[in-house]
Design an enzyme around this catalytic site. Sequence first.
Site, PDB file in Angstrom:
ATOM      1  N   GLU A   1     -11.279  15.205 -14.251  1.00  0.00           N
ATOM      2  CA  GLU A   1     -11.114  14.917 -12.828  1.00  0.00           C
ATOM      3  C   GLU A   1     -11.861  13.641 -12.455  1.00  0.00           C
ATOM      4  O   GLU A   1     -11.416  12.877 -11.591  1.00  0.00           O
ATOM      5  CB  GLU A   1     -11.615  16.094 -11.988  1.00  0.00           C
ATOM      6  CG  GLU A   1     -10.763  17.350 -12.102  1.00  0.00           C
ATOM      7  CD  GLU A   1      -9.341  17.123 -11.617  1.00  0.00           C
ATOM      8  OE1 GLU A   1      -9.154  16.493 -10.551  1.00  0.00           O
ATOM      9  OE2 GLU A   1      -8.404  17.571 -12.306  1.00  0.00           O
TER      10      GLU A   1
ATOM     11  N   TRP B   1      -9.605  11.003 -13.516  1.00  0.00           N
ATOM     12  CA  TRP B   1      -8.504  10.824 -12.569  1.00  0.00           C
ATOM     13  C   TRP B   1      -8.923   9.875 -11.445  1.00  0.00           C
ATOM     14  O   TRP B   1      -8.140   9.050 -10.982  1.00  0.00           O
ATOM     15  CB  TRP B   1      -8.061  12.172 -11.986  1.00  0.00           C
ATOM     16  CG  TRP B   1      -7.015  12.016 -10.909  1.00  0.00           C
ATOM     17  CD1 TRP B   1      -7.227  11.908  -9.562  1.00  0.00           C
ATOM     18  CD2 TRP B   1      -5.598  11.900 -11.102  1.00  0.00           C
ATOM     19  NE1 TRP B   1      -6.031  11.753  -8.900  1.00  0.00           N
ATOM     20  CE2 TRP B   1      -5.018  11.744  -9.817  1.00  0.00           C
ATOM     21  CE3 TRP B   1      -4.774  11.930 -12.222  1.00  0.00           C
ATOM     22  CZ2 TRP B   1      -3.640  11.607  -9.630  1.00  0.00           C
ATOM     23  CZ3 TRP B   1      -3.394  11.793 -12.037  1.00  0.00           C
ATOM     24  CH2 TRP B   1      -2.849  11.638 -10.762  1.00  0.00           C
TER      25      TRP B   1
ATOM     26  N   TRP C   1      14.138  10.134   5.245  1.00  0.00           N
ATOM     27  CA  TRP C   1      13.159  10.991   5.918  1.00  0.00           C
ATOM     28  C   TRP C   1      13.624  11.284   7.344  1.00  0.00           C
ATOM     29  O   TRP C   1      14.315  10.482   7.965  1.00  0.00           O
ATOM     30  CB  TRP C   1      11.794  10.307   5.971  1.00  0.00           C
ATOM     31  CG  TRP C   1      11.219   9.920   4.646  1.00  0.00           C
ATOM     32  CD1 TRP C   1      11.032   8.653   4.175  1.00  0.00           C
ATOM     33  CD2 TRP C   1      10.735  10.796   3.617  1.00  0.00           C
ATOM     34  NE1 TRP C   1      10.465   8.674   2.926  1.00  0.00           N
ATOM     35  CE2 TRP C   1      10.266   9.980   2.548  1.00  0.00           C
ATOM     36  CE3 TRP C   1      10.652  12.182   3.486  1.00  0.00           C
ATOM     37  CZ2 TRP C   1       9.730  10.510   1.387  1.00  0.00           C
ATOM     38  CZ3 TRP C   1      10.117  12.711   2.328  1.00  0.00           C
ATOM     39  CH2 TRP C   1       9.657  11.885   1.291  1.00  0.00           C
TER      40      TRP C   1
ATOM     41  N   ASN D   1      -8.575  21.750  -3.148  1.00  0.00           N
ATOM     42  CA  ASN D   1      -7.636  20.855  -3.822  1.00  0.00           C
ATOM     43  C   ASN D   1      -6.270  21.491  -4.050  1.00  0.00           C
ATOM     44  O   ASN D   1      -5.230  20.848  -3.859  1.00  0.00           O
ATOM     45  CB  ASN D   1      -8.221  20.396  -5.159  1.00  0.00           C
ATOM     46  CG  ASN D   1      -7.318  19.402  -5.862  1.00  0.00           C
ATOM     47  OD1 ASN D   1      -7.059  18.328  -5.340  1.00  0.00           O
ATOM     48  ND2 ASN D   1      -6.807  19.759  -7.027  1.00  0.00           N
TER      49      ASN D   1
ATOM     50  N   TRP E   1       5.783  10.866   3.417  1.00  0.00           N
ATOM     51  CA  TRP E   1       4.443  11.156   2.923  1.00  0.00           C
ATOM     52  C   TRP E   1       3.375  10.330   3.607  1.00  0.00           C
ATOM     53  O   TRP E   1       2.211  10.741   3.714  1.00  0.00           O
ATOM     54  CB  TRP E   1       4.366  10.930   1.408  1.00  0.00           C
ATOM     55  CG  TRP E   1       4.613   9.510   0.961  1.00  0.00           C
ATOM     56  CD1 TRP E   1       5.812   8.960   0.581  1.00  0.00           C
ATOM     57  CD2 TRP E   1       3.643   8.454   0.843  1.00  0.00           C
ATOM     58  NE1 TRP E   1       5.651   7.632   0.242  1.00  0.00           N
ATOM     59  CE2 TRP E   1       4.335   7.298   0.383  1.00  0.00           C
ATOM     60  CE3 TRP E   1       2.274   8.377   1.067  1.00  0.00           C
ATOM     61  CZ2 TRP E   1       3.687   6.083   0.171  1.00  0.00           C
ATOM     62  CZ3 TRP E   1       1.619   7.165   0.850  1.00  0.00           C
ATOM     63  CH2 TRP E   1       2.330   6.029   0.406  1.00  0.00           C
TER      64      TRP E   1
ATOM     65  N   TRP F   1      -0.994  11.571  -2.750  1.00  0.00           N
ATOM     66  CA  TRP F   1       0.173  11.784  -1.898  1.00  0.00           C
ATOM     67  C   TRP F   1       1.443  11.295  -2.586  1.00  0.00           C
ATOM     68  O   TRP F   1       2.493  11.949  -2.518  1.00  0.00           O
ATOM     69  CB  TRP F   1      -0.016  11.089  -0.546  1.00  0.00           C
ATOM     70  CG  TRP F   1      -0.706  11.987   0.444  1.00  0.00           C
ATOM     71  CD1 TRP F   1      -2.040  12.054   0.710  1.00  0.00           C
ATOM     72  CD2 TRP F   1      -0.083  12.975   1.270  1.00  0.00           C
ATOM     73  NE1 TRP F   1      -2.294  13.022   1.660  1.00  0.00           N
ATOM     74  CE2 TRP F   1      -1.108  13.602   2.026  1.00  0.00           C
ATOM     75  CE3 TRP F   1       1.227  13.394   1.458  1.00  0.00           C
ATOM     76  CZ2 TRP F   1      -0.852  14.619   2.938  1.00  0.00           C
ATOM     77  CZ3 TRP F   1       1.487  14.409   2.380  1.00  0.00           C
ATOM     78  CH2 TRP F   1       0.456  15.008   3.108  1.00  0.00           C
TER      79      TRP F   1
END
Length: 458
Positions: free
Chosen positions: A265, A268, A296, A334, A352, A375
């Site tokens: 993580e 990441w 959208w 999370n 988004w 996102w």
Amino acid sequence: MSDPVILWFRQDLRLSDQAALEQAASEGPVIPVYILDDATPKQWKMGSAQRWWLHHSLRSLDDSLRRKGSRLILRRGKSVEALQRLSRETGAKRVHALAHYEPWWRNAEKAVARDLDLQLHGGMLLLPPGSVRTSGGKPYQIYTPFARAAMQHMPPPVVSPAPAEIASPHKWPKSESLDDWGLLPSKPDWAAHFSDDWSPGEAGARQNVASFMDEADEYDTARNLPSIEGTSRLSPHLHFGEVSPAYVWHRIGDAATDATTFLKELLWRDYAHTQIWAFPAYGSQNARAGFDRMPWRDLREAGSDLAAWKQGQTGYPIVDAGMRQLWTTGWMHNRVRMIAASFLIKHLLIDWRHGAQWFWDTLVDASYANNSVNWQWVAGSGVDANLFSRIMAPLTQSPKFEAADYIRRWVPELVHLDDKAIHDPDAFEARPRSYPPKRVGHREARERALAAYRRSRA
């Protein structure tokens, strides 16, 4: 006495493992400065929840500096102009700072370097962006090979302690008052309960690391269970640089029997910064151009759905619990972040970027890199992303990850329901009048989303 040097703080609010401070302190008198700069980031100026955190973190940093014989100077305005003025006032020509990778900070660093001797140091990440490359010499775009290559450079160097003392200039420049900056909300004080969950500052960060050390062995499983909140909750401390990722790596890596999942993580986080370094507009533009054709829903039609999502009134308990936790604490588990983001994008068919902007304003850990990359991962529009056609089912995710007690905590209207009914009250004819019906049915939403995706690819 030698000329003073400026130490420019940004999202690196610590004294330990602080290469810029270490070098500045070795050269002579140091003038530590934090500049509240809303002009340079433009639309990415710090969100409201982050400002609450910043107030308390700056207070803590100033206290730490004073214990070393120094203090924190506060200025407001464009960073380059504020540093130029401070240089003229004090005679300091050299500025030490940790390198930052958000596009506005990279631009600001270039502007400062044209007029002053800016010395940038590492320490925001485990590895600087671009230091890990493919066999073809390009930055990695996919996380898994990036992490595999980055692990070859781990562990990071041993962390350095804070200087024993920091030399002061002959005369301190003027400083603005932190209280005058109005970083804390008051009318209303929507952050009233933030302090129940958080202790901003370097000491609070280290205490949080120490607490997590005893839980790290369970992280691989516990991180997915919102009812026990088995995550580290270190993200805001890392975002504000109150603790270095190297410090976290060593402390958790040494304490846990197998900390691989958690350490990845941290990688990441490095990966996300590599993406914004390579593609600075990641927060506002689709990384996959095909998503520019995605139909959208217009907010003139979908505005009430967006408002219901923000307020935790969608009729999907796991989504509503997460959105209410976010509003109350400035943070969200999370696993639930992924569920809530997927719901906005695929169930409500809302761009988004509207969700990312809401998170930017309400999360205490709203990193431009992490927020943007996460996102776009959920949306399917990112460089490395989930397939859009993989539509997360919140009514399935909720019991799968044992979220009943989590829902009871954040959605009190449902506190009386048993573990079966609480995930989908309508299915058990148990929805109380005080709780809203579903904004959209799951099957209906799934079919609408897939149809929109097919149109975008036609």
